[in-house]
Design a protein around this motif. Structure first.
Motif, PDB file in Angstrom:
ATOM      1  N   LYS A  45      42.012  42.233  37.426  1.00 52.22           N
ATOM      2  CA  LYS A  45      42.370  42.781  38.745  1.00 52.22           C
ATOM      3  C   LYS A  45      41.153  42.904  39.660  1.00 52.22           C
ATOM      4  O   LYS A  45      41.295  43.019  40.869  1.00 52.22           O
ATOM      5  CB  LYS A  45      43.027  44.154  38.580  1.00 52.22           C
ATOM      6  CG  LYS A  45      44.363  44.105  37.900  1.00 52.22           C
ATOM      7  CD  LYS A  45      44.891  45.506  37.657  1.00 52.22           C
ATOM      8  CE  LYS A  45      46.139  45.472  36.777  1.00 52.22           C
ATOM      9  NZ  LYS A  45      46.559  46.813  36.388  1.00 52.22           N
ATOM     10  N   ASN A  60      36.510  53.156  33.030  1.00 57.06           N
ATOM     11  CA  ASN A  60      37.971  53.066  33.190  1.00 57.06           C
ATOM     12  C   ASN A  60      38.491  51.635  33.330  1.00 57.06           C
ATOM     13  O   ASN A  60      39.638  51.432  33.725  1.00 57.06           O
ATOM     14  CB  ASN A  60      38.459  53.917  34.367  1.00 57.06           C
ATOM     15  CG  ASN A  60      38.171  55.384  34.165  1.00 57.06           C
ATOM     16  OD1 ASN A  60      38.252  55.903  33.046  1.00 57.06           O
ATOM     17  ND2 ASN A  60      37.794  56.063  35.237  1.00 57.06           N
ATOM     18  N   VAL A  61      37.667  50.649  33.035  1.00 52.51           N
ATOM     19  CA  VAL A  61      38.117  49.253  32.965  1.00 52.51           C
ATOM     20  C   VAL A  61      37.958  48.869  31.499  1.00 52.51           C
ATOM     21  O   VAL A  61      36.863  48.565  31.045  1.00 52.51           O
ATOM     22  CB  VAL A  61      37.285  48.333  33.885  1.00 52.51           C
ATOM     23  CG1 VAL A  61      37.758  46.886  33.765  1.00 52.51           C
ATOM     24  CG2 VAL A  61      37.349  48.810  35.328  1.00 52.51           C
ATOM     25  N   GLY A 112      37.244  44.616  28.840  1.00 54.46           N
ATOM     26  CA  GLY A 112      37.091  45.079  30.212  1.00 54.46           C
ATOM     27  C   GLY A 112      35.795  44.708  30.906  1.00 54.46           C
ATOM     28  O   GLY A 112      35.561  45.136  32.034  1.00 54.46           O
ATOM     29  N   GLU A 154      43.048  42.770  31.167  1.00 54.05           N
ATOM     30  CA  GLU A 154      43.986  42.856  32.294  1.00 54.05           C
ATOM     31  C   GLU A 154      43.406  43.718  33.418  1.00 54.05           C
ATOM     32  O   GLU A 154      43.515  43.368  34.605  1.00 54.05           O
ATOM     33  CB  GLU A 154      45.340  43.420  31.832  1.00 54.05           C
ATOM     34  CG  GLU A 154      46.131  42.499  30.926  1.00 54.05           C
ATOM     35  CD  GLU A 154      45.668  42.525  29.456  1.00 54.05           C
ATOM     36  OE1 GLU A 154      46.042  41.604  28.712  1.00 54.05           O
ATOM     37  OE2 GLU A 154      44.925  43.448  29.067  1.00 54.05           O
ATOM     38  N   ASP A 155      42.772  44.840  33.042  1.00 54.34           N
ATOM     39  CA  ASP A 155      42.099  45.689  34.043  1.00 54.34           C
ATOM     40  C   ASP A 155      40.999  44.899  34.746  1.00 54.34           C
ATOM     41  O   ASP A 155      40.850  44.962  35.965  1.00 54.34           O
ATOM     42  CB  ASP A 155      41.456  46.920  33.396  1.00 54.34           C
ATOM     43  CG  ASP A 155      42.455  47.911  32.825  1.00 54.34           C
ATOM     44  OD1 ASP A 155      43.636  47.879  33.224  1.00 54.34           O
ATOM     45  OD2 ASP A 155      42.037  48.728  31.979  1.00 54.34           O
TER      46      ASP A 155
END
Length: 170
Positions: free
Chosen positions: A75, A66-67, A19, A71-72
């Protein structure tokens, strides 16, 4: 008018699988960007917590709360990060570039208005201010002998130009 939230960098790529993202800093350096606890998306409307950050060459590698997956992180590519100006205490006679852009540049002695500060170049020794005057852009050194006063509140910069800096100078 001063903006409360200032652009500090752009997410340009992912880093690894957990992340992290690579950020192109739009500030003094990557270390400065990594020093924040909270950054913002959407011109300051969405706060995000910085879990960790480090510099790598000219980029900042950061991990946002929260990343947690590549894939997070994917974005977020292309998003602009903002900082709250209240999170930084500037040294005396130091300014945010975004506050300087747009200032009217005026001769401190005669009151003659030269134009508008439109850009700033970093040269190493000192910054150079780009002053747009009609169709011509002048370059002036950002040194104490030339820059007499910077008044962000009233949108003006008083200068005492060196000889030969403008066409009408001897």
């Amino acid at each position: 008018m001063k903006k409360q939230f200032l652009e500090i960098g752009k997410i340009v790529a992912t880093q690894g699988l957990k992340g992290e993202v690579r950020v192109e800093p739009w500030c003094d350096d990557a270390e400065f960007l990594c020093s924040f606890e909270t950054l913002y998306f959407d011109k300051g409307n969405i706060p995000v917590t910085l879990e960790s950050g480090r510099s790598h060459k000219t980029l900042a590698i950061i991990k946002l709360e929260n990343v947690n997956t590549v894939e997070d992180a994917q974005k977020l590519k292309g998003k602009i990060l903002y900082m709250d100006r209240n999170d930084v205490e500037l040294d005396e006679n130091s300014y945010f570039v975004q506050d300087l852009i747009g200032l009217s540049v005026i001769n401190a002695d005669t009151g003659e208005e030269y134009g508008e500060l439109i850009d700033i170049s970093e040269t190493g020794a000192n910054d150079v201010y780009h002053i747009k005057c009609g169709e011509v852009t002048y370059l002036i050194p950002a040194i104490p002998d030339v820059i007499i006063e910077t008044d962000i509140t009233n949108g003006k910069m008083l200068i005492r130009p060196m000889k030969g800096l403008f066409d009408d100078e001897d």
